[in-house]
Write a protein that holds these residues in place. Sequence first.
Motif, PDB file in Angstrom:
ATOM      1  N   ARG A 225      -5.911  -3.213  -1.014  1.00  0.00           N
ATOM      2  CA  ARG A 225      -5.740  -2.290  -2.156  1.00  0.00           C
ATOM      3  C   ARG A 225      -5.129  -1.096  -1.925  1.00  0.00           C
ATOM      4  O   ARG A 225      -4.222  -0.691  -2.675  1.00  0.00           O
ATOM      5  N   HIS A 226      -5.635  -0.299  -0.875  1.00  0.00           N
ATOM      6  CA  HIS A 226      -4.892   0.874  -0.569  1.00  0.00           C
ATOM      7  C   HIS A 226      -3.316   0.820   0.059  1.00  0.00           C
ATOM      8  O   HIS A 226      -2.388   1.357  -0.328  1.00  0.00           O
ATOM      9  N   PHE A 227      -3.086  -0.314   0.636  1.00  0.00           N
ATOM     10  CA  PHE A 227      -1.812  -0.498   1.205  1.00  0.00           C
ATOM     11  C   PHE A 227      -1.493  -1.937   1.304  1.00  0.00           C
ATOM     12  O   PHE A 227      -1.922  -2.705   2.110  1.00  0.00           O
ATOM     13  N   ASP A 228      -0.460  -2.314   0.600  1.00  0.00           N
ATOM     14  CA  ASP A 228      -0.289  -3.874   0.331  1.00  0.00           C
ATOM     15  C   ASP A 228       0.738  -4.261   1.352  1.00  0.00           C
ATOM     16  O   ASP A 228       1.067  -5.411   1.320  1.00  0.00           O
TER      17      ASP A 228
ATOM     18  N   LYS B  86      -0.530   5.730   5.280  1.00  0.00           N
ATOM     19  CA  LYS B  86       0.423   5.509   4.089  1.00  0.00           C
ATOM     20  C   LYS B  86       0.682   7.082   3.784  1.00  0.00           C
ATOM     21  O   LYS B  86       1.939   7.268   3.407  1.00  0.00           O
ATOM     22  N   ASP B  87      -0.157   7.959   4.002  1.00  0.00           N
ATOM     23  CA  ASP B  87       0.011   9.494   3.774  1.00  0.00           C
ATOM     24  C   ASP B  87       1.343   9.904   4.577  1.00  0.00           C
ATOM     25  O   ASP B  87       2.218  10.575   4.177  1.00  0.00           O
ATOM     26  N   ARG B  88       1.337   9.598   5.789  1.00  0.00           N
ATOM     27  CA  ARG B  88       2.377   9.887   6.764  1.00  0.00           C
ATOM     28  C   ARG B  88       3.871   9.329   6.402  1.00  0.00           C
ATOM     29  O   ARG B  88       4.807   9.788   6.454  1.00  0.00           O
ATOM     30  N   LEU B  89       3.870   7.967   5.917  1.00  0.00           N
ATOM     31  CA  LEU B  89       4.866   7.582   5.469  1.00  0.00           C
ATOM     32  C   LEU B  89       5.397   8.087   4.072  1.00  0.00           C
ATOM     33  O   LEU B  89       6.720   8.228   4.016  1.00  0.00           O
ATOM     34  N   GLN B  90       4.508   8.598   3.378  1.00  0.00           N
ATOM     35  CA  GLN B  90       5.172   9.040   1.918  1.00  0.00           C
ATOM     36  C   GLN B  90       5.749  10.460   2.460  1.00  0.00           C
ATOM     37  O   GLN B  90       6.326  11.207   1.444  1.00  0.00           O
ATOM     38  N   GLU B  91       4.962  11.088   3.452  1.00  0.00           N
ATOM     39  CA  GLU B  91       5.550  12.590   3.632  1.00  0.00           C
ATOM     40  C   GLU B  91       6.903  12.523   4.057  1.00  0.00           C
ATOM     41  O   GLU B  91       7.732  13.491   3.789  1.00  0.00           O
TER      42      GLU B  91
END
Length: 114
Positions: free
Chosen positions: A29-32, A94-99
Amino acid sequence: MNLKISGHHLDITPALREYVVNKLDRVVRHFDQVIDVSVLLSLDNHKEKEKRQKAEITLHLKGKDIYVESCDGNLYAAVDMLIDKLDRQVIRHKDRLQEHQHEAIKHQSPDLPQ
């Protein structure tokens, strides 16, 4: 998502399999973008006094593999701790990817002091 659940020195019951699948839904649910999941549930009885239940998971994501393990006297508690650790690591990834998806320097407006 490919899911493989295996047991070492114990049989995987349908209830245990369903429990692990339901807990993994929280991570998905957090990372698909999960490609492959391998879960290994094992029983270590090195010491006769206490039997240690161990849960390990390897999560294959695009560009990264995440490995987590946890041990407890109860296998369900070990799975709960495992999913909590995995969830934290997936959210951090996921946060690292979005940053890293920020605007390019050449397209940013210059903040020059006057």
